[in-house]
Design an enzyme around this catalytic site. Structure first.
Site, PDB file in Angstrom:
ATOM      1  CE  LYS A  69      -4.225  -2.084   2.064  1.00 28.00           C
ATOM      2  NZ  LYS A  69      -5.048  -2.150   2.991  1.00 28.00           N
ATOM      3  NE  ARG A 155       4.605  -4.900  18.389  1.00 25.44           N
ATOM      4  CZ  ARG A 155       4.666  -5.941  17.516  1.00 25.44           C
ATOM      5  NH1 ARG A 155       4.803  -7.112  17.916  1.00 25.44           N
ATOM      6  NH2 ARG A 155       5.109  -5.661  16.371  1.00 25.44           N
TER       7      ARG A 155
END
Ligand code: ATR
Length: 275
Positions: A69, A155
């Protein structure tokens, strides 16, 4: 060369993609005069050459999946506002000798939601986005459009901060260790991480702390009920998986290429469930 146009999806690997089933269903339904929608494996190292080759072969449009992408973003010559905000392209269109980049995940996510969910759980409510990758950026954009107060937890904290920078003052960012202190305030919680694919655990949220009125969304559609959604279900929370978003982002790409906005249907959902 045949005058029929062609569309498809590129990724690496792309074998898992169910986009051909969706697009070919609508190509048949609307009797579009085009070749079948295909899966095409494109190695990221060969991205430019491969896409140029497809362009030369007269392709009309391509959907882009993981991990291409961002490469597609760089390749596009014209980018929509949504693309500029998300930094990712999931739809390329080859028209009048130019390459247009779009991101239909944003509208796909918005259309996948019930009006009731938007009114009760998103508009003027705190919305928690887990993850800070390309999918998270599309979801943040959509939730901003729907007037949600967006919080991002990832995270890797720096990546959440980068989203905050790129989007301006909003969204808020939360460190993973502090999530437990604020999760109870959230009206909407959405997982955009890959945790839960192949039935793996996603323990980012302690569901015992979640408001009983909250709505829980997982972008993953296979498995249908991730462990994350299963935990929400056990607490009797409203929830949904990513299948409707997958269909709606495909519908918007289809519209860009064929000028028809196709509809989701129970039949199409059943076909996809049986895959
Ligand atoms: P996509 O385009 O689908 O969003 P991506 O850009 O690769 O894919 O983003 C994947 C997301 O899943 C990231 O938020 C990633 O967290 P990091 O930024 O810390 O890498 C998250 N993710 C993947 N594996 C994870 C794991 N084991 N634990 C927590 N988060 C994870």
């Amino acid at each position: 060369m045949s005058k029929l146009t062609k569309t498809g999806v590129i990724g690496f690997p792309v074998d898992h993609s169910v986009s051909p089933t969706i697009h070919n269903y609508w190509i048949d339904e609307h009797k579009i005069k085009t070749k079948r929608y295909e899966k095409i494996n494109v190695d990221p190292k060969l991205f430019k050459d491969e896409v140029l080759r497809l362009k030369e072969s007269g392709i009309l449009g391509l959907n882009i999946t993981v991990p291409l992408k961002e490469l597609a973003f760089s390749f596009a010559e014209e980018r929509t506002e949504v693309v500029k905000r998300t930094g990712a392209v999931n739809t390329l269109t080859f028209k009048n000798g130019k390459v247009y980049g779009d991101n239909t995940d944003v509208v796909g996510f918005q259309r996948s939601l019930e009006q009731e969910t938007v009114e009760k759980n998103i508009a003027n409510q705190k919305c928690l986005v887990l993850g800070a990758g390309g999918a998270a950026r599309a979801v943040v954009c959509a939730l901003n459009n729907l007037k949600g107060e967006v919080y991002v937890c990832n995270r890797t904290f720096e990546k959440a901060l980068k989203i905050q920078q790129d989007f301006g003052i909003k969204p808020e960012v939360i460190e993973q260790k502090n999530l437990v202190t604020v999760v109870g305030e959230m009206g909407f919680i959405v997982n955009t991480t890959s945790l839960g694919l192949a039935n793996t655990e996603n323990t980012m949220v302690d569901f015992s702390q979640v408001d009983p009125q909250a709505f829980v969304y997982d972008l993953i559609y296979s498995p249908k009920l991730t462990k994350f959604l299963s935990a929400a279900k056990e607490r009797n929370l409203g929830y949904q998986n990513g299948i409707k978003m997958l269909i709606e982002q495909a519908a918007e790409s289809f519209k860009i290429w064929h000028d028809i906005l196709p509809k989701n249907s129970a039949e199409l959902m059943n076909i996809l469930e049986d895959l």
